[in-house]
Write an enzyme that holds these catalytic residues in place. Structure first.
Site, PDB file in Angstrom:
ATOM      1  CD  GLU A  45      -2.387   1.209   2.873  1.00  0.00           C
ATOM      2  OE1 GLU A  45      -2.245   0.370   3.527  1.00  0.00           O
ATOM      3  OE2 GLU A  45      -3.087   2.229   3.050  1.00  0.00           O
TER       4      GLU A  45
ATOM      5  CG  ASP B 148      -0.412   1.939   6.443  1.00  0.00           C
ATOM      6  OD1 ASP B 148       0.657   1.014   6.519  1.00  0.00           O
ATOM      7  OD2 ASP B 148      -0.516   3.052   6.110  1.00  0.00           O
TER       8      ASP B 148
ATOM      9  CG  ASP C  18      -4.652   2.921   8.464  1.00  0.00           C
ATOM     10  OD1 ASP C  18      -4.789   1.893   7.605  1.00  0.00           O
ATOM     11  OD2 ASP C  18      -4.081   3.758   8.476  1.00  0.00           O
TER      12      ASP C  18
ATOM     13  CG  ASP D  46      -7.414   4.720   4.225  1.00  0.00           C
ATOM     14  OD1 ASP D  46      -8.748   4.341   4.075  1.00  0.00           O
ATOM     15  OD2 ASP D  46      -6.948   5.754   4.020  1.00  0.00           O
TER      16      ASP D  46
END
Ligand code: 1YM
Length: 657
Positions: free
Chosen positions: A437, A510, A512, A514
């Protein structure tokens, strides 16, 4: 009434110690899968009893002491004394491998897993097991234990005493409680979620039977107790799978028997563009398909092509519509019962019996023809034909687009130059592709990797949501195009696993929201268009650490919150704590050390444990309807938890395959 069971009907083949010597041969593995298999073997016997019309309720309880209890309200295992062995039938069933009146009894044509040997296998691999039989107003009980003899060798599943009458009762049925032996299993902690999910599936597959699940280890009442009773069976199943989609028809339901094959089918069309076929044999999911599935598909396509000609939707000059055209937007459950099922393939998820295909074809042809002759089904039937005609047109357009793309070399290496950093090694089995990413993390990964076998493909921004797109649109998306090209396998109907250039495909995003979203999008894409990549175990999720605890040169990385206190204790006073918010915060050396180096990194292998549930999840997370998705995300808001890797089936926690 069926013929009364005679204790002498039971066949004897072998003792239990063989099972402990090679547990894998009998339950597949001594890991989490094998552990749960223990439950299903006992549940299988209860389901047989219900399928034969003697039991209406089955319960499974996970106990605080690590044991599991399975109960039914059927006839109770026979208690009569076996004439040759001089022990009760109950004891024969639980102590003799291959015992059971089951496989030569016409009434038990369709035993699931181990053809009745299951009970004794479970006993052999348990620390202890207790059977209670409630029959003819009498309560009988017997207990078995696996204990070490004088030489230290473990004697498996030995009766502590003969079957005994322990009281009077008005209950009927069989209750079995067992504790998996930690000397056999690497892991003895049952997963409540896994058990509940499978019980729900069994309740759909065995409509009209009430299933009760209790997890006494839980405080949360939601997780402690569940009941599943689906009077509609497969029809309810297909509606459940489509709950987050937009159904366009009532379910089509039929069943039939031919020779020793029994088939039940439920089909419902939605406005989605994908096909979702879930097949089962004797209640076991066949994620890799097989002869029952191919028989169904062949007959369905043939009958509907004939129908399309009959109603004039296809003219004499027109080619037949393809099977894929007819299955666009189809959700189908195919539940077969087969006498001696042969499971083949990578995950033993494909039915191999050749006699099943013609039997299924005959049943589907007959039943579907009847369905299409019925006036009240004309609207649904026409809708299906119209959808298929449309799908054929789009498919043709996509094929042209693909040809053009090929000619222009668009799908070949050209657009990738400067994007994919390939590795130098030329052995696909050794090679790994990291899909990373963001450009900055991609840059670190490029510098940190071992370029001999690790390739890096950075993704800019989010690729589009494949659930909502047709193949032709997916092919236009640059991020997906670069993935397809990098993997070398082609896509959809063209997919060819043999051309795979990297045997490990590792998604690195990540920890998180997203990151979870991108991961879900990629998994959906693989699930829809390269399913075999997932089913054959090539897809992994990389796990970057969440924390670095450091004092001088003493560094510890933590991959979840739970590990933090211990790490802090080990590093000791005066430590510094860094919380990583994203991959981009790590320098190339750190990224290598924590996330990419095969020595020490953590990877989760994405598996499709339960195709039906996985599909439901993918639809929920990626589909049109916003509300259920919001609800799901709010409920599972902690994006560092394993739960969030669930959109495509289960995930094998821990080590690489
Ligand atoms: C909680 C698990 O095992 N129920 C169960 C098992 C059997 C019967 C009924 C049964 C079968 C037959 C006749 C028959 C079994 N019996 C045998 C064997 N629940 C659970 N409920 N009467 C009762 O097969 O004819 C094996 S399983 F071999 F003894 F017949």
């Amino acid at each position: 009434m069926a013929k009364r069971y005679e204790a002498s009907d039971i066949q004897i083949l072998e003792g239990l110690d063989a099972v402990r010597m090679r547990p894998g041969m009998y339950i597949g593995s001594t890991g989490a899968r094998g552990l749960h298999h223990m439950i299903w073997e006992i549940v299988d016997n209860a389901i047989d009893e219900a399928a034969n019309g003697y039991a209406t309720e089955i319960s499974v309880t996970l106990m605080k002491d690590g044991s599991c209890e399975v109960a039914d309200n059927g006839r109770g295992i026979p208690v009569g004394i076996h004439p040759k062995l001089g022990i009760s039938a109950v004891e024969v069933v639980y102590t003799q491998l291959h015992a059971g009146g089951k496989f030569d009894n016409e009434n038990y044509a369709y035993s699931g897993g181990l053809h009745g040997v299951g009970a004794s296998v479970v006993n052999a691999l348990s620390e202890w097991l207790v059977v209670d039989v409630y029959q003819d107003y009498t309560h009988y009980q017997q207990r078995y234990e696996s204990v070490a003899d004088k030489s230290g060798k473990i004697v498996s599943g030995k009766p502590v005493a003969p079957l005994a009458k322990v009281g009077n009762t008005r209950k009927r049925g069989t209750t079995v409680r067992f504790k998996p032996d930690p000397r056999v299993f690497e892991e003895t902690n049952f997963s409540g979620d896994t058990v509940r999910r499978r019980i729900r599936e069994l309740a759909y597959l065995n409509g009209g039977v009430k299933f009760v699940f209790d997890d006494e280890r839980q405080k949360d009442p939601e997780k402690r107790h569940s009941e599943f009773l689906f009077e509609g069976g497969l029809s309810d199943f297909v509606k459940y799978l489509n709950a987050e989609k937009n159904p366009e028809s009532e379910p089509i339901l039929f069943e039939g028997r031919k020779d020793s094959t029994r088939l039940r089918v439920a089909i419902q069309y939605t406005d989605s563009y994908t096909e979702n076929t879930f097949s089962f044999v004797n209640n076991i999911p066949t994620g890799e398909g097989g002869t029952h599935e191919s028989g169904f598909k062949a007959a369905f396509t043939k009958v509907f092509n004939d129908y399309a000609r009959k109603i004039g939707a296809l003219k004499d000059k027109d080619n037949n519509l393809s099977g894929d055209d007819f299955r666009e937007g189809m959700t189908a459950i195919i539940a077969a019962n087969v006498k001696k099922p042969q499971f083949e393939g990578q995950t033993k998820g494909r039915l191999g019996n050749t006699e099943v295909r013609p039997a299924v074809e005959a049943i589907v042809t007959e039943q579907l023809t009847l369905y299409l002759e019925d006036l009240k089904n004309q609207a649904t039937a026409q809708l299906i034909v119209e959808k298929a005609v449309k799908a054929a047109k789009v498919r043709e357009a996509a094929r042209k687009a693909r040809d053009v793309a090929r000619q222009k070399n668009q799908l070949e290496a050209a657009p990738l130059v400067g994007k994919l950093s390939s590795c130098t090694g030329r052995t696909p089995a050794d090679n790994e592709l990291f899909i990373v990413e963001g450009d900055s993390a991609g840059g670190s990964a490029k510098q940190g990797r071992d370029r001999r076998f690790q390739a890096i493909l950075p993704l800019r921004g989010k690729p589009l949501n494949a659930e909502k797109k047709r193949l032709d649109q997916v092919l236009l998306n640059e991020e997906f195009r670069s993935i397809i090209t990098a993997l070398g396998t082609g896509i959809g109907e063209d997919f060819d696993l043999k051309s795979l250039k990297y045997h490990k495909v590792i998604i690195l995003s990540d920890a998180d929201q997203d990151g979870a979203h991108i991961r879900a999008i990629l998994l959906t894409f693989f699930f829809r268009y390269m399913r075999e990549l997932v089913t054959s175990g090539h897809v992994f999720i990389g796990m970057p650490p969440l924390y670095k605890v450091q004092k001088g040169t003493n560094i510890e990385y933590c991959y979840d919150d739970a590990a933090l206190p211990d790490a802090i204790r080990r590093v000791g006073r005066g430590y510094t704590l860094q919380r990583y918010k994203g991959l981009g915060e790590m320098n190339p050396e750190q990224l290598w050390e924590t996330t990419m180096n095969p020595q020490g990194r953590k990877l989760m292998q994405v598996t499709i444990e339960d195709l039906a549930e996985a599909d439901h999840m993918v639809t929920l997370l990626m589909g049109d309807k916003v509300e259920p998705r919001k609800e799901y995300i709010t409920q599972h808001a902690n994006f560092n938890k394993e739960d969030n890797f669930m959109p495509v089936g289960g995930v094998n926690n821990g080590e690489e395959a």
